[in-house]
Motif scaffolding. Structure first.
Motif, mmCIF file in Angstrom:
data_model
loop_
_atom_site.group_PDB
_atom_site.id
_atom_site.type_symbol
_atom_site.label_atom_id
_atom_site.label_comp_id
_atom_site.label_asym_id
_atom_site.label_seq_id
_atom_site.Cartn_x
_atom_site.Cartn_y
_atom_site.Cartn_z
ATOM 1 N N PRO A 145 -50.404 0.805 -12.945
ATOM 2 C CA PRO A 145 -51.295 0.095 -11.615
ATOM 3 C C PRO A 145 -50.492 -1.093 -11.572
ATOM 4 C CG PRO A 145 -52.401 1.707 -12.009
ATOM 5 C CD PRO A 145 -51.746 1.727 -12.978
ATOM 6 N N TRP A 146 -50.901 -2.203 -12.640
ATOM 7 C CA TRP A 146 -50.750 -3.196 -12.755
ATOM 8 C C TRP A 146 -49.257 -3.511 -12.073
ATOM 9 C CZ3 TRP A 146 -53.960 -7.526 -13.219
ATOM 10 C CH2 TRP A 146 -55.565 -6.818 -14.048
ATOM 11 N N VAL A 147 -48.674 -2.184 -12.870
ATOM 12 C CA VAL A 147 -46.969 -2.507 -12.799
ATOM 13 C C VAL A 147 -46.719 -2.615 -11.618
ATOM 14 C CG1 VAL A 147 -44.688 -1.976 -13.534
ATOM 15 C CG2 VAL A 147 -46.367 -1.487 -15.292
ATOM 16 N N ALA A 148 -46.796 -2.000 -10.746
ATOM 17 C CA ALA A 148 -46.661 -1.757 -9.087
ATOM 18 C C ALA A 148 -47.505 -2.953 -8.627
ATOM 19 C CB ALA A 148 -47.738 -0.723 -8.760
ATOM 20 N N LYS A 149 -47.958 -3.573 -9.296
ATOM 21 C CA LYS A 149 -48.505 -4.740 -8.276
ATOM 22 C C LYS A 149 -47.837 -5.517 -8.525
ATOM 23 C CE LYS A 149 -52.901 -7.764 -7.798
ATOM 24 N NZ LYS A 149 -54.183 -8.649 -9.089
ATOM 25 N N GLU A 150 -47.302 -6.898 -9.984
ATOM 26 C CA GLU A 150 -46.867 -7.243 -10.281
ATOM 27 C C GLU A 150 -45.219 -6.803 -9.512
ATOM 28 O OE1 GLU A 150 -47.581 -10.707 -11.302
ATOM 29 O OE2 GLU A 150 -49.942 -9.393 -11.736
ATOM 30 N N LEU A 151 -44.789 -5.942 -9.972
ATOM 31 C CA LEU A 151 -43.808 -5.883 -9.215
ATOM 32 C C LEU A 151 -43.871 -6.213 -7.502
ATOM 33 C CD1 LEU A 151 -40.510 -4.627 -8.365
ATOM 34 C CD2 LEU A 151 -41.765 -2.026 -8.342
ATOM 35 N N SER A 152 -45.394 -5.653 -6.870
ATOM 36 C CA SER A 152 -45.187 -5.922 -4.869
ATOM 37 C C SER A 152 -45.010 -7.643 -5.206
ATOM 38 C CB SER A 152 -46.625 -5.375 -4.791
ATOM 39 O OG SER A 152 -46.428 -5.950 -3.710
ATOM 40 N N CYS A 153 -45.481 -8.566 -6.565
ATOM 41 C CA CYS A 153 -45.355 -10.059 -5.553
ATOM 42 C C CYS A 153 -43.507 -10.280 -6.310
ATOM 43 C CB CYS A 153 -46.510 -9.704 -6.509
ATOM 44 S SG CYS A 153 -48.217 -9.655 -6.526
ATOM 45 N N PHE A 154 -43.387 -9.838 -6.892
ATOM 46 C CA PHE A 154 -41.879 -10.178 -7.625
ATOM 47 C C PHE A 154 -40.899 -9.881 -6.317
ATOM 48 C CE2 PHE A 154 -37.708 -8.935 -8.579
ATOM 49 C CZ PHE A 154 -37.165 -9.899 -9.060
ATOM 50 N N LEU A 155 -41.362 -8.495 -5.379
ATOM 51 C CA LEU A 155 -40.130 -8.144 -4.503
ATOM 52 C C LEU A 155 -40.640 -9.312 -3.293
ATOM 53 C CD1 LEU A 155 -40.455 -4.055 -4.055
ATOM 54 C CD2 LEU A 155 -38.593 -6.048 -5.539
ATOM 55 N N GLU A 156 -41.869 -9.202 -2.622
ATOM 56 C CA GLU A 156 -41.840 -10.093 -1.214
ATOM 57 C C GLU A 156 -40.968 -11.359 -1.618
ATOM 58 O OE1 GLU A 156 -46.170 -12.363 -0.071
ATOM 59 O OE2 GLU A 156 -46.828 -10.643 -1.326
ATOM 60 N N ARG A 157 -40.958 -11.592 -3.368
ATOM 61 C CA ARG A 157 -40.803 -13.361 -3.585
ATOM 62 C C ARG A 157 -39.174 -13.427 -3.610
ATOM 63 N NH1 ARG A 157 -41.538 -18.115 -6.360
ATOM 64 N NH2 ARG A 157 -40.519 -19.628 -6.241
ATOM 65 N N HIS A 158 -38.377 -12.758 -3.879
ATOM 66 C CA HIS A 158 -37.101 -12.112 -3.947
ATOM 67 C C HIS A 158 -36.026 -10.715 -3.546
ATOM 68 C CE1 HIS A 158 -37.254 -15.076 -7.300
ATOM 69 N NE2 HIS A 158 -38.388 -14.757 -8.004
#
Length: 392
Positions: A145-158
């Motif tokens: 779940p930590w990975v999914a959360k940070e991936l979501s933030c990454f995709l929101e930016r890039h």
């Protein structure tokens, strides 16, 4: 200490260095990063950084917490996927990353580690278009779940800049899927310009949600997609999360790794087949899809006498929905016209099969505009080897 001094001397003697690869198995000595920052040329184009058993709490990864990377304004390739952080979850609340501008970074490789994803989310990378996520480089204790959360933030930016995403599997024999589902990139809002998606067949297959199915008006397309959803419900590993809620407008190419002829026999269901069924059945949600390629699997080199027949069976399945299926060599396998006209009881032979491409029968071709194969041409432009060949 003499080793580190000699390494810095070597760097000093290479003022035109374009590629630097650092593989560190022990913490870096004080002053080394400052020396590299001083003597590595600012024209550096590729940086590969591997560091094992890193403890962020002990400040053992200054490359991410200082302005080291900002010196290299010409950097095009940044590969951090072999950085293994032992205290990633604990450090998520404490570590502060420097926000940098990396104007020419186009290829970014990361492990599926929440801390590295957070680092990338903070950086300004206007030229980024190719992302590699490597599950083999992630810490063993990372919570999905930590990975999914940070991936979501990454995709929101890039996410809007990405045109190619490649997921590499964990180096394990368990055949477990990675912590990131492939459908996370297929949301039209997450990666609206995604053109190419590459993943291993061990990952969970895509599956449309009930809400998405309700918006499919074509009866035949709805039947195919509903069949995929029903099969996913019966699958032991389940569908990939999140479920598809809408159509992706631009995905054109899919590369499937880890395929072998033993995983393609229709009477022996496998996870590789689940992906092929899903890609063919979810055509309504992938309207731009043109090509599916079994990367790494070449029909012509298989020792199984029935390999061409089995692959042709899948080729015809994709042909019915308007998609080309190619083996890893970029070859589309199909029956000759004379063979198709034979009586049903007449057996076929592997020698009667035809390899077809855009240049005619028997030619090994890449139907997609994926770059030239073979050695790169002599050119001052640096060329990067990707899953689809050479790219500028």
């Amino acid at each position: 200490m003499q080793y580190w001094q000699n390494m810095v001397r070597c760097v000093i003697l290479c003022p035109k260095l374009r590629v630097f690869s650092g593989l560190w198995q022990t913490p870096l000595p004080p002053g080394l990063l400052a020396a590299l920052e001083q003597y590595l040329p600012s024209t550096l184009q590729e940086l590969y950084w591997q560091q094992d058993s890193v403890l962020i709490a002990a400040k053992e990864l200054p490359i991410l917490t200082t302005s080291f990377l900002s010196k290299f304004s010409s950097l095009r390739v940044l590969d951090l996927r072999k950085i293994c952080i032992l205290d990633a979850e604990r450090s998520l609340r404490d570590v502060n990353f420097v926000a940098l501008t990396l104007p020419h970074v186009a290829y970014l490789a990361l492990p599926t580690c929440p801390l590295l994803l957070r680092f990338a989310s903070r950086q300004e990378m206007p030229a980024l278009h190719y992302l590699i996520l490597d599950a083999a480089g992630a810490p063993r204790t990372v919570w999905a779940p930590w990975v999914a959360k940070e991936l979501s933030c990454f995709l929101e930016r890039h996410g809007s800049k990405l045109t190619t995403v490649e997921l590499l599997p964990a180096a394990t024999l368990s055949f477990r899927p990675g912590p990131i589902g492939i459908s996370a990139f297929l949301s039209p809002t997450a990666c609206p310009n995604l053109d190419t998606l590459v993943f291993d067949c061990r990952e969970k297959a895509i599956c449309p949600s009930s809400v998405a199915l309700a918006h499919v008006s074509d009866r035949d397309a709805l039947a195919l997609a509903a069949g995929v959803a029903a099969q996913s419900a019966l699958n032991a590993t389940g569908p990939a999360a999140p479920l598809l809620d809408g159509a992706h407008p631009r995905l054109r190419r899919v590369g499937l790794r880890g395929t072998a002829i033993g995983r393609l026999y229709p009477n022996k269901p496998t996870q590789a087949q689940a992906h092929l069924h899903a890609l063919a059945g979810c055509r309504a949600f992938l309207p731009a899809l043109e090509l599916v390629r079994t990367l790494g699997f070449l029909v012509g080199t298989s020792t199984d006498a029935f390999a061409p027949d089995v692959f042709i069976w899948w080729t015809e399945k994709f042909e019915r929905v308007g998609v080309d299926l190619q083996d890893g060599e970029g070859v589309a396998w199909m029956l000759e016209e004379e063979e198709e006209e034979k009586l049903p009881g007449n057996p076929t032979k592997a020698s009667d099969k035809l390899k077809v491409g855009a240049d005619g029968p028997g030619e090994k071709v890449d139907k997609a505009d994926t770059g030239q194969r073979g050695e790169p041409a002599e050119s001052p432009v640096y060329r990067i080897v990707t899953a689809w060949g050479y790219e500028e």
